[in-house]
Design an enzyme around this catalytic site. Structure first.
Site, PDB file in Angstrom:
ATOM      1  N   ASN A 184      -6.792 -41.626  85.712  1.00 20.04           N
ATOM      2  CA  ASN A 184      -6.483 -40.205  85.897  1.00 20.04           C
ATOM      3  C   ASN A 184      -7.759 -39.402  85.711  1.00 20.04           C
ATOM      4  O   ASN A 184      -8.671 -39.829  85.005  1.00 20.04           O
ATOM      5  CB  ASN A 184      -5.446 -39.780  84.848  1.00 20.04           C
ATOM      6  N   MET A 214       1.189 -34.071  89.120  1.00 19.09           N
ATOM      7  CA  MET A 214       1.640 -33.146  88.078  1.00 19.09           C
ATOM      8  C   MET A 214       2.940 -33.550  87.391  1.00 19.09           C
ATOM      9  O   MET A 214       3.532 -32.744  86.681  1.00 19.09           O
ATOM     10  CB  MET A 214       1.789 -31.730  88.666  1.00 19.09           C
ATOM     11  N   GLY A 257      -5.325 -31.544  96.471  1.00 21.45           N
ATOM     12  CA  GLY A 257      -5.966 -32.794  96.899  1.00 21.45           C
ATOM     13  C   GLY A 257      -7.470 -32.733  97.063  1.00 21.45           C
ATOM     14  O   GLY A 257      -8.048 -33.530  97.818  1.00 21.45           O
ATOM     15  N   LEU A 310       4.607 -39.845  84.498  1.00 23.92           N
ATOM     16  CA  LEU A 310       5.035 -41.117  85.088  1.00 23.92           C
ATOM     17  C   LEU A 310       5.914 -41.878  84.106  1.00 23.92           C
ATOM     18  O   LEU A 310       5.656 -41.882  82.898  1.00 23.92           O
ATOM     19  CB  LEU A 310       3.811 -41.954  85.439  1.00 23.92           C
ATOM     20  N   GLU A 333     -15.849 -32.701  88.736  1.00 24.07           N
ATOM     21  CA  GLU A 333     -14.804 -33.712  88.989  1.00 24.07           C
ATOM     22  C   GLU A 333     -15.065 -34.453  90.297  1.00 24.07           C
ATOM     23  O   GLU A 333     -14.885 -35.668  90.389  1.00 24.07           O
ATOM     24  CB  GLU A 333     -13.426 -33.047  89.083  1.00 24.07           C
ATOM     25  N   HIS A 379      -8.907 -35.508  84.399  1.00 23.63           N
ATOM     26  CA  HIS A 379      -8.380 -34.356  83.680  1.00 23.63           C
ATOM     27  C   HIS A 379      -9.521 -33.354  83.476  1.00 23.63           C
ATOM     28  O   HIS A 379     -10.632 -33.751  83.121  1.00 23.63           O
ATOM     29  CB  HIS A 379      -7.815 -34.814  82.328  1.00 23.63           C
TER      30      HIS A 379
HETATM   31  C1  GRF Z   1      -7.858 -31.197  88.914  1.00 20.23           C
HETATM   32  O1  GRF Z   1      -8.445 -30.202  88.123  1.00 20.23           O
HETATM   33  C2  GRF Z   1      -7.554 -32.431  88.117  1.00 20.23           C
HETATM   34  O2  GRF Z   1      -8.496 -32.671  87.099  1.00 20.23           O
HETATM   35  C3  GRF Z   1      -6.217 -32.093  87.501  1.00 20.23           C
HETATM   36  O3  GRF Z   1      -5.531 -31.408  88.506  1.00 20.23           O
HETATM   37  C4  GRF Z   1      -6.468 -30.788  89.396  1.00 20.23           C
HETATM   38  C5  GRF Z   1      -6.161 -31.306  90.761  1.00 20.23           C
HETATM   39  O4  GRF Z   1      -6.916 -30.673  91.750  1.00 20.23           O
HETATM   40  N1  GRF Z   1      -5.564 -33.279  87.024  1.00 20.23           N
HETATM   41  P1  GRF Z   1      -6.945 -31.281  93.223  1.00 20.23           P
HETATM   42  O5  GRF Z   1      -5.500 -31.400  93.674  1.00 20.23           O
HETATM   43  O6  GRF Z   1      -7.618 -32.621  93.147  1.00 20.23           O
HETATM   44  O7  GRF Z   1      -7.707 -30.294  94.043  1.00 20.23           O
END
Ligand code: GRF
Length: 215
Positions: free
Chosen positions: A106, A89, A14, A92, A173, A108
């Site tokens: 989303n 993960m 998270g 859907l 991110e 990624h």
């Molecule tokens: C991130 O790298 C996101 O891009 C991918 O899963 C990871 C999730 O990390 N889809 P977090 O749970 O937000 O720390």
């Protein structure tokens, strides 16, 4: 000003959820998180929601369709207008993707369309790319596909391993996702022909070289 109501789906750590929580802590941020849903009751992200005083639920995942129906009901009940996947993960159900079309995004950890699916950072290292990054996109039913909203690029360094590259991408991110949600909340995204135009957004200047042009 009414803030956009956002539901967030997680499965684990998270940290992207946290980046959104932190952004929304500023009352001028145009979105708020109204519900966090996890398919995994042990997800650390649920504790982040709890600490922030955000409604949260762990929903069982007996089947794709059952999870989708329960998540859909919970999101509608909380008045969510946008759903953000943040390290969710599971695939859907198509019914959910269709119901939330153009209101489902989303993040990624690759520069899509390169390296969709699991272990994107390992895929990038394996391919020997010199620049990696992350993507926020609208969700369509194929995994990690859909109109791209925003991307951030980082260099791949010679001594990188999966962990060091993942850390560098993750830091990007945490800046990109709140920015993309803000653009959505400000009503500045227009999808046409499966491409996203962003109203009033100057393109980033400059070129990221790797190696440096000084080499
Ligand atoms: C991130 O790298 C996101 O891009 C991918 O899963 C990871 C999730 O990390 N889809 P977090 O749970 O937000 O720390």
């Amino acid at each position: 000003m009414a803030r956009l109501r956002v539901g967030v789906l997680i499965s684990g750590r998270g940290s992207n959820l946290q980046a959104l929580i932190d952004a929304a802590a500023d009352p001028r941020y145009p979105a708020e998180i109204v519900h966090v849903i996890s398919n995994n009751a042990a997800a650390a992200g649920l504790a982040r929601a709890e600490r922030a005083g955000i409604a949260h639920s762990a929903l069982p995942h007996p089947s794709r369709a059952a999870f989708a129906a329960a998540a859909d009901a919970a999101l509608r009940q909380s008045g969510a207008e946008l759903v953000a996947l943040a390290g969710f993960m599971r695939i859907l159900d198509d019914s959910f993707v269709a119901a939330w079309r153009d209101r489902l995004i989303n993040i990624h950890p690759s520069l899509l369309p390169a390296f969709p699916g699991l272990h994107a950072q390992r895929q990038a290292l394996g391919a020997g790319v010199k620049i990696a990054g992350c993507t926020v996109h609208f969700v369509r039913s194929a995994v990690d596909s859909g109109p791209i909203i925003a991307q951030a690029a980082v260099p791949v360094l010679v001594d990188d391993d999966v962990e060091s590259l993942a850390r560098r991408i993750l830091a990007a991110e945490h800046r990109l996702y709140p920015m993309a949600v803000r653009l959505y909340a400000e009503g500045r995204l227009r999808i046409s022909d499966d491409r996203v135009a962003i109203l009033g957004a100057p393109a980033a200047a400059g070129v990221l070289f790797n190696p440096s042009p000084a080499c």
